[in-house]
Design a protein around this motif. Structure first.
Motif, PDB file in Angstrom:
ATOM      1  N   GLN A 135       0.836  -1.203   0.000  1.00  0.00           N
ATOM      2  CA  GLN A 135       0.000   0.000   0.000  1.00  0.00           C
ATOM      3  C   GLN A 135       0.867   1.248   0.000  1.00  0.00           C
ATOM      4  O   GLN A 135       1.707   1.441   0.872  1.00  0.00           O
ATOM      5  CB  GLN A 135      -0.919   0.018   1.230  1.00  0.00           C
TER       6      GLN A 135
ATOM      7  N   THR B 207      -2.605   5.681  -0.728  1.00  0.00           N
ATOM      8  CA  THR B 207      -3.692   4.744  -0.433  1.00  0.00           C
ATOM      9  C   THR B 207      -3.985   4.717   1.054  1.00  0.00           C
ATOM     10  O   THR B 207      -5.142   4.716   1.477  1.00  0.00           O
ATOM     11  CB  THR B 207      -3.321   3.331  -0.915  1.00  0.00           C
ATOM     12  N   ARG B 208      -2.918   4.731   1.866  1.00  0.00           N
ATOM     13  CA  ARG B 208      -3.114   4.676   3.315  1.00  0.00           C
ATOM     14  C   ARG B 208      -3.729   5.965   3.860  1.00  0.00           C
ATOM     15  O   ARG B 208      -4.637   5.919   4.700  1.00  0.00           O
ATOM     16  CB  ARG B 208      -1.768   4.404   3.993  1.00  0.00           C
TER      17      ARG B 208
ATOM     18  N   HIS C  85      -7.372   6.159   2.782  1.00  0.00           N
ATOM     19  CA  HIS C  85      -8.149   5.112   3.452  1.00  0.00           C
ATOM     20  C   HIS C  85      -8.611   5.581   4.824  1.00  0.00           C
ATOM     21  O   HIS C  85      -9.794   5.479   5.181  1.00  0.00           O
ATOM     22  CB  HIS C  85      -7.311   3.843   3.572  1.00  0.00           C
ATOM     23  N   TRP C  86      -7.690   6.108   5.623  1.00  0.00           N
ATOM     24  CA  TRP C  86      -8.042   6.536   6.979  1.00  0.00           C
ATOM     25  C   TRP C  86      -8.847   7.834   6.958  1.00  0.00           C
ATOM     26  O   TRP C  86      -9.692   8.060   7.843  1.00  0.00           O
ATOM     27  CB  TRP C  86      -6.778   6.689   7.824  1.00  0.00           C
TER      28      TRP C  86
ATOM     29  N   SER D 190      -0.407  -3.367   7.052  1.00  0.00           N
ATOM     30  CA  SER D 190      -0.436  -2.976   5.645  1.00  0.00           C
ATOM     31  C   SER D 190      -0.976  -1.555   5.473  1.00  0.00           C
ATOM     32  O   SER D 190      -0.455  -0.774   4.672  1.00  0.00           O
ATOM     33  CB  SER D 190      -1.291  -3.962   4.850  1.00  0.00           C
ATOM     34  N   MET D 191      -2.029  -1.210   6.242  1.00  0.00           N
ATOM     35  CA  MET D 191      -2.639   0.099   6.104  1.00  0.00           C
ATOM     36  C   MET D 191      -1.980   1.179   6.961  1.00  0.00           C
ATOM     37  O   MET D 191      -2.346   2.345   6.881  1.00  0.00           O
ATOM     38  CB  MET D 191      -4.130   0.020   6.425  1.00  0.00           C
ATOM     39  N   LEU D 192      -1.020   0.786   7.800  1.00  0.00           N
ATOM     40  CA  LEU D 192      -0.278   1.764   8.595  1.00  0.00           C
ATOM     41  C   LEU D 192       1.129   1.993   8.045  1.00  0.00           C
ATOM     42  O   LEU D 192       1.616   3.123   8.013  1.00  0.00           O
ATOM     43  CB  LEU D 192      -0.192   1.303  10.051  1.00  0.00           C
TER      44      LEU D 192
ATOM     45  N   GLY E 282       2.325   0.067   5.062  1.00  0.00           N
ATOM     46  CA  GLY E 282       2.400  -0.324   3.654  1.00  0.00           C
ATOM     47  C   GLY E 282       2.902  -1.739   3.446  1.00  0.00           C
ATOM     48  O   GLY E 282       2.738  -2.304   2.366  1.00  0.00           O
TER      49      GLY E 282
END
Length: 282
Positions: A18, A22-23, A26-27, A262-264, A266
């Motif tokens: 990610q 994207t991150r 997303h948040w 992954s979302m924090l 990558g």
């Protein structure tokens, strides 16, 4: 001979999955949708009914949903009518709260912002986070177009469509795979959200604005009137809530630590045998 049971479990490689764009978006969306949902329910409570058609619906029989309270021989009760079918929803919709201090609102104050009746504040909160939501979508679209994320991970290709039935069956059996890229079902889900639900909820929201109707009168024709646009707006909101519930369930089933990392950061832990470089064979 080494006992196979004593060996540590095999782990797949970490891959950078990610991007920072994207991150961040997303948040941002997660925060915006939370406030948009609860402030939207505050706005809905000002007139807890949905209609189909050009007319406002106050003196027309074109309602598909009505939430309110009625007097009965046993006292007031909450009532919800959906497509002509009436249900007692006391304690949840139409009438909630305690017996000593009942609330006669469509949705209870526990799920609205503010928790008390305040349409003006609800509208301010809704519009504020609505425009942040739109700005984040623009940033995501531009960044994903430039770095290839949209083409690579969002737009389904021929191979994704052919592999969709098997992937759907694997998800139904909770056989989740951890690859470098999204699975066919994930691609289809995200494509639906980004290219159908997000544009719909933005455009129907704009259609409810008299100022936007004056600037873009074609919006009223596209959505069949302001009341129909309001109904579509509400339905899309419900679909996004359903997506969120399924999304969280999949995160928990797939491994919350790995998904959150992954979302924090990558970085994502893939299944054993996954190639470390794009295009390599396992």
């Amino acid at each position: 001979m080494t006992d196979q049971q004593s060996l540590p479990p095999q782990r797949g490689p970490l891959v950078y999955r990610q991007s920072i764009w994207t991150r961040l978006t997303h948040w941002t969306w997660a925060i915006c949708l939370f406030f948009l949902l609860l402030s939207g329910l505050q706005i809905f409570n000002a007139h807890p009914a949905l209609y189909i058609g050009q007319q406002s619906g106050f003196e027309f029989d074109n309602a598909i949903l009505e939430i309110g309270a009625i007097n009965t021989p046993n006292g007031p009760r909450g009532q919800t009518t959906v497509f002509g079918n009436t249900f007692d929803t006391t304690g949840v919709l139409g009438m909630s709260g305690s017996a000593e201090q009942p609330q006669y609102t469509g949705f209870p104050g526990a799920v609205t912002i503010p928790s008390y009746r305040d349409l003006a504040t609800g509208r301010v909160v809704h519009f504020f986070f609505g425009w942040i939501f739109v700005a984040a979508l623009f940033v995501w679209f531009l960044a994903s177009l430039i770095n290839g994320h949209m083409k690579r991970d969002i737009i389904p290709q021929g191979a994704d469509l052919s592999g969709l039935p098997r992937d759907a069956l694997d998800h139904a059996r909770f056989r989740l795979h951890h690859g470098r890229r999204y699975s066919p079902l994930q691609k289809l889900s995200y494509f639906t959200v980004f290219f159908i639900l997000f544009p719909l909820i933005i455009l129907t929201g704009l259609t409810m604005s008299p100022g936007m109707d004056a600037a873009w009168p074609w919006l009223l024709d596209v959505f069949g009137g302001r009341q129909t646009a309001r109904t579509i707006h509400f339905i899309v909101m419900a679909l996004l809530v359903l997506f969120f519930i399924v999304h969280i369930a999949m995160v928990l089933l797939a491994g919350p630590f790995n998904e959150l990392r992954s979302m924090l950061t990558g970085w994502y832990r893939t299944s054993p045998g996954t190639p470390t470089q794009e295009g390599d064979k396992p």
